[in-house]
Design a protein around this motif. Structure first.
Motif: not given
Length: 328
Positions: A150, A154, A157, A188-189, A191
């Motif tokens: 994760i 992140e 991103g 996550l997407h 954000r």
């Protein structure tokens, strides 16, 4: 009424090494350090040249996670002039671009700085989340800890890297675990806006692995999982299935948007017993939907300019080629 569209890409599958620091219970890809465990530069270049001639647009670089942590690997890598596998993939990415292929790297766990470096020569990147659950299949695989994976998604991103992730269905997780995995990806997407596709990949048992006797998930279970993904994930995130691993024609109606990368030349080295379907077979699988080719970087990220200046000419050229080839 608009006709439904199902997308796919044409790629060259390039397994740079089969050495891996993880020991997953379902994997037949991983090998010990031995002769032939590294794909030599000449073979990579020839494969990319022929793939480009056959109309491919993507060089998919994949390899075992942190192979340099495995004793003896670095000495093997030094034979071809490198001390770090990431230096090798960087140079091969430059070669892919020169040959007209957009690099997409699946390298397992990478740090923020490593992601940032490879971003300069990759149109997109990926890492399967697999599951947020702690499962026995990952007992000897430190890189498969959910928190570690994760964190990398992140970081991708934060760096605005168009990203592919996904789950593996049937490795000991529950439907509730899958729901949690999709929710984590969704959040996550929300954000960062960087998840372009989520793969729903079914486990297939491999002879000689600890999980060789574990059954493959039923089509109905896969359908329910795909429907769950489509329900939870934002509409701008594609739900993908690998068409060589599942009964794809029966799953299209469950919420599938994409059939992933297929190759006219290279095999699926992670699932070598399952050949890629031909394009005509993909059209049959798509049924009433329109089958449309795409690049490894999705259109919305091209529009946003989420790529390095080095890649812009090739992205524009290939996007125009695909646009001209579309029917109508």
């Amino acid at each position: 009424m608009h006709r439904r569209v199902i997308t796919y890409s044409r790629n060259a599958f390039l397994p740079l090494t089969t050495v891996c620091a993880n020991r997953c219970g379902y994997c037949c890809f991983r090998t010990p350090v031995r002769e032939g465990c590294i794909m030599p530069p000449g073979e990579v270049l020839r494969t990319m040249e022929v793939s480009a001639e056959l109309g491919c647009t993507e060089a998919l670089f994949t390899f075992g996670e942190r192979p340099g942590a495995v004793p003896g690997f670095t000495a093997m890598l030094e034979r071809i002039g490198y001390t770090d596998i990431l230096d090798y993939v960087y140079d091969l990415s430059l070669a892919a671009i020169r040959l007209g292929l957009l690099p997409h790297t699946n390298a397992g766990i990478l740090s923020y700085l490593e992601l940032d470096r490879l971003r300069a020569v990759n149109a997109s990147m990926g890492l399967m989340l697999e599951t947020t659950a702690e499962v026995a299949a990952h007992r000897d695989s430190p890189g498969k800890k959910p928190g570690v994976r994760i964190e990398m998604i992140e970081n991708a991103g934060k760096l605005s890297i168009p990203f592919t992730t996904g789950i593996l269905v049937g490795i000991g997780e529950t439907m509730e675990d899958r729901e949690e995995s999709f929710q984590v990806i969704r959040d996550l997407h929300r954000r960062f806006g960087h998840i372009q596709e989520v793969i729903v990949q079914n486990f297939r048992p491999k002879p000689g692995t600890p999980m060789e006797g574990t059954p493959t998930p039923e089509t109905s279970e896969l359908c329910a999982t795909i429907a769950l993904a489509r329900e939870i994930l934002p509409s701008d995130v594609a739900v993908q299935i690998p068409p060589n691993l599942a009964d794809a024609s029966h799953l299209i109606g469950c919420g599938v948007d994409d059939l992933g990368g297929v190759s006219p030349l290279t095999i699926d080295y992670v699932n070598p017993e399952r050949p890629w379907p031909e394009i005509e077979e993909l059209k049959r699988v798509a049924g009433d939907a329109e089958l449309r080719e795409r690049l490894c970087i999705y259109p919305q990220y091209i529009e946003k300019g989420w790529y390095s200046p080095l890649l812009e000419p090739l992205i524009r050229q290939l996007a125009e080629r695909i646009r001209k080839a579309e029917p109508g």
